[in-house]
Write an enzyme that holds these catalytic residues in place. Structure first.
Site, PDB file in Angstrom:
ATOM      1  N   ARG A 148     -10.075  -0.195  15.424  1.00 52.85           N
ATOM      2  CA  ARG A 148      -9.969   0.622  14.218  1.00 52.85           C
ATOM      3  C   ARG A 148     -10.965   0.133  13.182  1.00 52.85           C
ATOM      4  NH1 ARG A 148      -4.193   1.201  11.210  1.00 52.85           N
ATOM      5  NH2 ARG A 148      -4.675  -0.963  10.635  1.00 52.85           N
ATOM      6  N   TYR A 154      13.047  25.716  11.312  1.00 60.14           N
ATOM      7  CA  TYR A 154      11.751  26.229  11.729  1.00 60.14           C
ATOM      8  C   TYR A 154      11.439  25.874  13.174  1.00 60.14           C
ATOM      9  CZ  TYR A 154      10.601  27.338   6.865  1.00 60.14           C
ATOM     10  OH  TYR A 154      10.585  27.861   5.608  1.00 60.14           O
ATOM     11  N   LYS A 204       0.837  -1.201   0.000  1.00 57.62           N
ATOM     12  CA  LYS A 204       0.000   0.000   0.000  1.00 57.62           C
ATOM     13  C   LYS A 204       0.876   1.256   0.000  1.00 57.62           C
ATOM     14  CE  LYS A 204      -0.277  -0.150   5.038  1.00 57.62           C
ATOM     15  NZ  LYS A 204      -1.149  -0.295   6.221  1.00 57.62           N
TER      16      LYS A 204
END
Length: 358
Positions: free
Chosen positions: A145, A282, A35
């Site tokens: 899930r 950042y 996947k």
């Protein structure tokens, strides 16, 4: 001219890892999970490299499955999240895609579908009483899930088995939440819950090998296949291990045999002296540097390493980098969308431009 960033995929290492997965449970079938573009490694190329080693592939959605079919992949493909619409059920039937059943809505859609758009081959098979749809019934054994509840397994299985357009070799599957933690007993509890769900089907006890079940079962993901041998069953579903990534945080006898499939190469574009207590990148996060350190700035080209075995592995020092001579340095953090920083603890003659290969 082009950016120096490259991702190299070692298909030999990929095949080695798949063969390791097969060898851990030679009586099982291996469904290679590819996947998310094969975890960022390129689904078509990965499927072509593994097609002769496994009897099926697993993907997340029908778009991924169709991409493989269009590329000439012929073996069965399983949709791990099932069908999202009635049209997808028809497409699955015509393309030899098996479907996960992860909730009652999907079950009802399968039972009620009319299959009025079967291609000629599927229609002919159906007339010969060869059911066109293969399904995997997923059980929620504790991950919460996807899947039906354990006390719904028997009734759901019996409904699906009675449907004339569903093949009779229904696989019952579950998924582990903590198999990567070998000290966590939750995996054992999940097996118990799975066993409880199967009890009404009068299958053999889990005191014996899951491989002896008269109904095909599937429990083991990469971590379970490597570290929980009692969970190996008719079908195993290795994913991340195929690409050389161990699911464990500590050395492991079997996982340590895995070979990395992805190699990232780039160039050093800048060198900076960073004293202790200063920030990099950042969010101005202060780096806990032990002393004055040289920071090398590299350019990974995010689009090429956006998979979970790519750029995500750079964060938090999850990987190291080597510069030319073979010495390794920790990745400090991503400092921008297209760059990352590494700590150079040894002074080396590394040219910032036109060299300094990483």
């Amino acid at each position: 001219m082009s950016r120096p960033a490259k991702v190299l995929i070692d298909l030999g290492a990929l095949r080695h890892n798949c063969q390791l997965a097969n060898s851990l449970s030679p009586e099982s079938k291996t469904m290679a999970i590819i996947k998310a573009d094969a975890y960022g490694h390129g689904a078509i190329q990965v499927a072509q490299a593994l097609e002769d080693l496994v009897p099926a592939f697993g993907v997340a959605c029908i778009e991924e499955a169709l991409e493989l079919r269009e590329a000439g992949i012929q073996i069965p493909i399983h949709l791990l999240e099932g069908a999202f619409s009635k049209d997808e059920i028809q497409i699955a039937a015509n393309n030899n895609f098996s479907l996960a059943v992860v909730n009652h809505e999907q079950k009802k859609a399968l039972l009620d579908c009319q299959l009025d758009k079967l291609d000629q081959k599927s229609q002919e098979a159906f007339l010969l009483k060869e059911a066109p749809i293969k399904v995997w019934l997923h059980v929620d054994s504790g991950m919460h899930r996807l899947g039906v509840q354990p006390d719904e397994v028997a009734s759901s299985y019996q409904e699906l088995a009675a449907c004339r357009h569903i093949q009779d070799d229904i696989v019952i599957a579950t998924h582990f939440a903590c198999a990567d933690d070998l000290e966590n007993t939750f995996s054992t509890e999940q097996v118990r819950q799975f066993q409880q769900g199967l009890a009404a089907l009068d299958l053999q006890s889990f005191d014996e090998s899951l491989l002896s079940s008269p109904i095909p079962l599937s429990l083991a993901n990469s971590a379970a296949l490597l570290g929980w041998p009692e969970t190996r069953a008719g079908w195993n579903r290795p994913g991340i291990m195929l690409f050389g990534s161990t699911p464990f945080s500590a050395p492991h006898k079997e996982a340590d045999k895995l070979l990395p499939v992805m190699t990232f190469k780039s160039g050093v574009i800048a060198l900076r002296e960073i004293p202790p207590g200063e920030t990099v990148g950042y969010a101005a996060i202060i780096l806990q540097l032990p002393a004055m350190m040289i920071m090398g700035q590299i350019s990974p080209a995010e689009a090429q390493v956006s998979g979970p075995v790519g750029i995500a592995r750079f964060v938090g020092g999850a990987v190291n980098a080597t510069i030319d001579t073979g010495l390794w340095f920790p990745i400090l953090r991503l400092t921008a969308v297209l760059s990352a920083a590494l700590a150079i603890t040894n002074m080396l003659p590394i040219p910032a431009l036109d060299g300094g290969r990483l």
